[in-house]
Design a protein around this motif. Structure first.
Motif, PDB file in Angstrom:
ATOM      1  N   ILE A 295      72.438 -31.158  98.228  1.00  0.00           N
ATOM      2  CA  ILE A 295      72.271 -32.351  99.061  1.00  0.00           C
ATOM      3  C   ILE A 295      71.071 -33.169  98.607  1.00  0.00           C
ATOM      4  CG2 ILE A 295      71.825 -33.175 101.407  1.00  0.00           C
ATOM      5  CD1 ILE A 295      73.327 -30.595 102.365  1.00  0.00           C
ATOM      6  N   LEU A 296      69.949 -32.487  98.335  1.00  0.00           N
ATOM      7  CA  LEU A 296      68.739 -33.207  97.914  1.00  0.00           C
ATOM      8  C   LEU A 296      68.973 -33.939  96.598  1.00  0.00           C
ATOM      9  CD1 LEU A 296      65.785 -33.891  98.498  1.00  0.00           C
ATOM     10  CD2 LEU A 296      65.141 -31.887  97.154  1.00  0.00           C
ATOM     11  N   ASN A 297      69.704 -33.332  95.678  1.00  0.00           N
ATOM     12  CA  ASN A 297      70.008 -34.004  94.412  1.00  0.00           C
ATOM     13  C   ASN A 297      70.723 -35.325  94.657  1.00  0.00           C
ATOM     14  OD1 ASN A 297      68.873 -31.910  93.023  1.00  0.00           O
ATOM     15  ND2 ASN A 297      70.789 -31.071  92.227  1.00  0.00           N
ATOM     16  N   ALA A 298      71.671 -35.313  95.600  1.00  0.00           N
ATOM     17  CA  ALA A 298      72.408 -36.544  95.926  1.00  0.00           C
ATOM     18  C   ALA A 298      71.486 -37.580  96.550  1.00  0.00           C
ATOM     19  CB  ALA A 298      73.565 -36.227  96.875  1.00  0.00           C
ATOM     20  N   VAL A 299      70.574 -37.134  97.434  1.00  0.00           N
ATOM     21  CA  VAL A 299      69.618 -38.044  98.067  1.00  0.00           C
ATOM     22  C   VAL A 299      68.728 -38.697  97.016  1.00  0.00           C
ATOM     23  CG1 VAL A 299      67.556 -38.145  99.537  1.00  0.00           C
ATOM     24  CG2 VAL A 299      69.581 -36.920 100.320  1.00  0.00           C
ATOM     25  N   GLU A 300      68.239 -37.904  96.081  1.00  0.00           N
ATOM     26  CA  GLU A 300      67.339 -38.441  95.062  1.00  0.00           C
ATOM     27  C   GLU A 300      68.066 -39.403  94.123  1.00  0.00           C
ATOM     28  OE1 GLU A 300      63.993 -34.880  94.845  1.00  0.00           O
ATOM     29  OE2 GLU A 300      65.607 -34.894  93.364  1.00  0.00           O
ATOM     30  N   THR A 301      69.327 -39.113  93.829  1.00  0.00           N
ATOM     31  CA  THR A 301      70.117 -40.022  92.998  1.00  0.00           C
ATOM     32  C   THR A 301      70.333 -41.348  93.711  1.00  0.00           C
ATOM     33  OG1 THR A 301      71.270 -38.169  91.944  1.00  0.00           O
ATOM     34  CG2 THR A 301      72.336 -40.327  91.825  1.00  0.00           C
TER      35      THR A 301
ATOM     36  N   ASN B  79      76.769 -44.178  98.049  1.00  0.00           N
ATOM     37  CA  ASN B  79      77.862 -43.959  97.107  1.00  0.00           C
ATOM     38  C   ASN B  79      77.764 -42.585  96.465  1.00  0.00           C
ATOM     39  OD1 ASN B  79      79.219 -46.544  97.282  1.00  0.00           O
ATOM     40  ND2 ASN B  79      77.417 -47.416  96.281  1.00  0.00           N
ATOM     41  N   GLU B  80      76.930 -41.708  97.030  1.00  0.00           N
ATOM     42  CA  GLU B  80      76.689 -40.386  96.456  1.00  0.00           C
ATOM     43  C   GLU B  80      77.138 -39.261  97.391  1.00  0.00           C
ATOM     44  OE1 GLU B  80      75.650 -39.725  93.461  1.00  0.00           O
ATOM     45  OE2 GLU B  80      75.350 -41.816  92.882  1.00  0.00           O
ATOM     46  N   GLY B  81      78.063 -39.551  98.272  1.00  0.00           N
ATOM     47  CA  GLY B  81      78.575 -38.516  99.160  1.00  0.00           C
ATOM     48  C   GLY B  81      77.692 -38.226 100.357  1.00  0.00           C
ATOM     49  N   LEU B  82      76.727 -39.107 100.618  1.00  0.00           N
ATOM     50  CA  LEU B  82      75.853 -38.947 101.775  1.00  0.00           C
ATOM     51  C   LEU B  82      76.366 -39.805 102.930  1.00  0.00           C
ATOM     52  CD1 LEU B  82      72.446 -39.275  99.900  1.00  0.00           C
ATOM     53  CD2 LEU B  82      73.567 -37.158 100.601  1.00  0.00           C
ATOM     54  N   ASN B  83      75.849 -39.557 104.107  1.00  0.00           N
ATOM     55  CA  ASN B  83      76.193 -40.362 105.273  1.00  0.00           C
ATOM     56  C   ASN B  83      75.057 -41.336 105.566  1.00  0.00           C
ATOM     57  OD1 ASN B  83      78.493 -38.752 105.645  1.00  0.00           O
ATOM     58  ND2 ASN B  83      77.332 -37.270 106.838  1.00  0.00           N
TER      59      ASN B  83
ATOM     60  N   PHE C 188      76.616 -16.016  96.945  1.00  0.00           N
ATOM     61  CA  PHE C 188      77.485 -16.291  98.093  1.00  0.00           C
ATOM     62  C   PHE C 188      77.506 -17.785  98.342  1.00  0.00           C
ATOM     63  CE2 PHE C 188      77.860 -15.849 103.014  1.00  0.00           C
ATOM     64  CZ  PHE C 188      79.194 -16.228 102.953  1.00  0.00           C
ATOM     65  N   VAL C 189      78.679 -18.389  98.173  1.00  0.00           N
ATOM     66  CA  VAL C 189      78.856 -19.799  98.547  1.00  0.00           C
ATOM     67  C   VAL C 189      79.341 -19.800  99.996  1.00  0.00           C
ATOM     68  CG1 VAL C 189      80.032 -21.971  98.035  1.00  0.00           C
ATOM     69  CG2 VAL C 189      79.466 -20.391  96.171  1.00  0.00           C
ATOM     70  N   PRO C 190      78.474 -20.214 100.952  1.00  0.00           N
ATOM     71  CA  PRO C 190      78.806 -20.060 102.387  1.00  0.00           C
ATOM     72  C   PRO C 190      79.716 -21.149 102.930  1.00  0.00           C
ATOM     73  CG  PRO C 190      76.628 -20.990 102.166  1.00  0.00           C
ATOM     74  CD  PRO C 190      77.124 -20.747 100.758  1.00  0.00           C
ATOM     75  N   ALA C 191      80.859 -21.328 102.261  1.00  0.00           N
ATOM     76  CA  ALA C 191      81.801 -22.380 102.673  1.00  0.00           C
ATOM     77  C   ALA C 191      82.730 -21.836 103.753  1.00  0.00           C
ATOM     78  CB  ALA C 191      82.583 -22.883 101.470  1.00  0.00           C
ATOM     79  N   LEU C 192      82.156 -21.347 104.839  1.00  0.00           N
ATOM     80  CA  LEU C 192      82.963 -20.731 105.894  1.00  0.00           C
ATOM     81  C   LEU C 192      83.744 -21.762 106.693  1.00  0.00           C
ATOM     82  CD1 LEU C 192      80.405 -18.051 107.187  1.00  0.00           C
ATOM     83  CD2 LEU C 192      82.066 -17.889 105.325  1.00  0.00           C
ATOM     84  N   ALA C 193      83.372 -23.027 106.573  1.00  0.00           N
ATOM     85  CA  ALA C 193      84.117 -24.121 107.216  1.00  0.00           C
ATOM     86  C   ALA C 193      84.273 -25.267 106.224  1.00  0.00           C
ATOM     87  CB  ALA C 193      83.397 -24.586 108.474  1.00  0.00           C
ATOM     88  N   GLY C 194      84.545 -24.917 104.965  1.00  0.00           N
ATOM     89  CA  GLY C 194      84.605 -25.922 103.915  1.00  0.00           C
ATOM     90  C   GLY C 194      83.211 -26.229 103.405  1.00  0.00           C
ATOM     91  N   LEU C 195      83.106 -27.251 102.560  1.00  0.00           N
ATOM     92  CA  LEU C 195      81.803 -27.692 102.058  1.00  0.00           C
ATOM     93  C   LEU C 195      81.585 -29.142 102.457  1.00  0.00           C
ATOM     94  CD1 LEU C 195      81.691 -26.131  98.456  1.00  0.00           C
ATOM     95  CD2 LEU C 195      80.220 -25.542 100.398  1.00  0.00           C
ATOM     96  N   SER C 196      80.419 -29.429 102.964  1.00  0.00           N
ATOM     97  CA  SER C 196      80.081 -30.793 103.382  1.00  0.00           C
ATOM     98  C   SER C 196      79.462 -31.541 102.202  1.00  0.00           C
ATOM     99  CB  SER C 196      79.144 -30.731 104.594  1.00  0.00           C
ATOM    100  OG  SER C 196      79.731 -29.981 105.640  1.00  0.00           O
ATOM    101  N   ALA C 197      78.454 -32.378 102.459  1.00  0.00           N
ATOM    102  CA  ALA C 197      77.878 -33.230 101.414  1.00  0.00           C
ATOM    103  C   ALA C 197      77.362 -32.393 100.244  1.00  0.00           C
ATOM    104  CB  ALA C 197      76.727 -34.055 102.009  1.00  0.00           C
ATOM    105  N   PRO C 198      77.484 -32.914  99.010  1.00  0.00           N
ATOM    106  CA  PRO C 198      78.141 -34.176  98.644  1.00  0.00           C
ATOM    107  C   PRO C 198      79.617 -33.991  98.280  1.00  0.00           C
ATOM    108  CG  PRO C 198      76.959 -33.321  96.754  1.00  0.00           C
ATOM    109  CD  PRO C 198      76.752 -32.322  97.874  1.00  0.00           C
TER     110      PRO C 198
END
Length: 497
Positions: free
Chosen positions: A389-395, A281-285, A342-352
């Motif tokens: 991503i790690l923050n979401a995993v830990e949550t 429920n934290e935007g992970l797969n 630099f936010v490397p959102a060259l193809a959008g942003l994935s998780a989370p």
């Protein structure tokens, strides 16, 4: 006496063949890049026939380079870029269109509509993934609606589909085996993790017939044999595992709670969650890490599709470097990024975030900004995304990670590895060989054919270097606060223009 395992490591930009001996040593390897087709900014495609032909080429060269006979190879293991979709005519054997690559975002608008409907949450709770362009099922919907030859072939019963492992296996077995591994099936957005079968109800809703989907087979299992004349004698194919899952297995993350980050074209953080299915429920797969025997192992995953490819963009897009390996020394040549982020959102942003409308943005440019600052900010931006991503995993897991293993080409970069330890506040272990995906595929094949036992696999990857944090908590929190603000400004970029 069979002495070797042949591995096909089919990535997003090229194909590698590796030959492993009993001691897990690579005695020979060969690599070839293949063509990247980008007919539009939102489209990324591959020529599936080119991939197959170059795969066979590198295999033959690796065998020749090792000075061995094909009869000495006990088995073949395959690991591959995930979710990339191929549709072909089973009569002619020819692809009916270019393969749509997992980085492709042409179905973004359709995905958004589905996520706003009742099907968004319904599909997520069954597939373990937020409906997104990486869904193979969404690619199939696009094929059927936009490529008349595919629609006709499906109606005639002449079409088959699969991910790259499916395509390679079908061809290598002389068109006998139409199969996909559990790990690859679980990342297609077409697989019902709850009922452990293809998600027919959702596919029916999309207008995609489940009849063209392959049979799901254990990652360490029987995929048939190569046809005799391909390599000189038939070789069993006993392993097929998605690349990130292969790396998780090879990095000895086979116990619940262990995890790794693979830094390749994209970066993937995977945590083994054991044999119990948990939908994030934290935007992970949620994915099937692998199935061996009767046991399914699950993993939570967060990924960013543009990390290593951000460095590739520095080379091919901006033209500020000639080789990716230069970035480490250039980043170290300046004390900091001089305020550049630099936010490397060259193809959008994935998780989370899962925002395909986000756009890559460079903040803080002044007259004092140099190429070195931008290169350093690129590498730091990759690491900040991993912290997201790690923050979401830990949550989700309610566990503070203290150690992570890393692999993949970008993990060779000491600057990146050290910044990971600093910003993620974990001990980062890097193995001597960062070719973990290939080793995982070798181990899957070797386990099935009896080449190795599970006991043999312990400590197969020797540590090269361990990185620990050199950053204070206050410094880390302040840097991440600024980063979070910059990411917020990049979100939903298309709709704000």
């Amino acid at each position: 006496m069979k002495k070797y395992i042949l591995v096909i490591d089919e990535g997003t930009t090229g194909t590698r063949a590796l030959i492993y001996d009993k001691s897990f040593e690579i005695i020979s390897q060969c690599y070839m890049e293949f063509t990247q087709y980008t007919p539009a900014e939102d489209k990324v495609e591959h020529d599936a026939m080119e991939i197959y032909e170059k795969t066979i080429n590198v295999c033959k060269q690796a065998i020749e380079g090792a000075g061995i006979d094909s009869k000495e190879i006990a088995s073949i293991g395959i690991t591959n870029q995930r979710a990339t979709c191929v549709v072909w005519n089973k009569i002619t054997g020819q692809p009916l269109y270019n393969a749509i690559v997992w980085q492709d975002v042409r179905t973004s608008e359709d995905c958004q509509k589905i996520n706003e409907s009742e099907w968004g949450e319904k599909a997520r709770k069954r597939t373990g993934w937020t409906v997104s362009p990486v869904y193979t099922s969404m690619m199939m919907k696009w094929y059927i609606e936009n490529v008349p030859s595919i629609k006709r072939a499906i109606e005639k019963g002449d079409a088959l589909m699969g991910t790259i492992d499916t395509w390679l296996i079908w061809n290598m077995t002389g068109r006998h085996t139409h199969a996909i591994s559990y790990s690859n099936a679980s990342v297609t957005g077409s697989y019902d993790l709850v009922n452990n079968e293809w998600y027919k109800e959702f596919l029916d809703y999309l207008g995609v017939p489940v009849s063209i989907y392959p049979t799901v087979v254990n990652d360490s299992g029987d995929y048939g044999k190569t046809y005799a004349s391909l390599f000189g004698s038939p070789i069993p194919i006993n392993g097929a595992i998605a690349d990130q899952h292969a790396a998780l297995f090879a990095q000895d993350c086979r116990d619940k709670g262990s995890g790794k980050i693979t830094n390749g074209t994209g970066s993937f953080l995977d945590i083994n969650i054991g044999n119990k299915l948990v939908i994030s429920n934290e935007g992970l797969n949620t994915v099937i890490a692998w199935k061996i025997g009767d046991e399914i192992t699950y993993a939570l995953e967060g990924y960013e599709s543009v990390t290593g490819s951000a460095v590739q963009w520095l080379r091919d897009g901006l033209g500020v470097i000639e080789q990716a390996s230069e970035t480490e020394a250039i980043a170290e040549s300046v004390e900091n990024s001089n305020g550049v982020i630099f936010v490397p959102a060259l193809a959008g942003l994935s998780a989370p975030f899962h925002d395909s409308s986000a756009r890559g943005t460079i903040f803080g440019i002044t007259r004092g900004t140099t190429t070195a600052h931008i290169i350093r900010a690129t590498l730091e931006g990759v690491v900040y995304r991993l912290k997201d991503i790690l923050n979401a995993v830990e949550t989700e897991s309610k566990v503070k990670m203290t150690q992570l293993r890393i692999d993949g080409g970008l993990s060779k970069n000491n600057f990146v590895a050290q910044r990971m330890a600093d910003m993620l506040d974990v001990e980062v272990q890097r193995p001597l060989s960062v070719e973990a995906t290939g080793l995982g595929a070798a181990q899957m094949a070797g386990l099935y054919c009896g080449f190795w036992t599970m006991e043999d696999l312990k400590n197969a990857m020797e540590a090269d270097k361990i990185f620990t944090s050199e950053m204070s908590d206050e410094q880390r929190e302040e840097r991440y606060r600024i980063w979070t603000d910059r990411v917020r400004r990049c979100l939903n970029a298309i709709n704000r223009n």
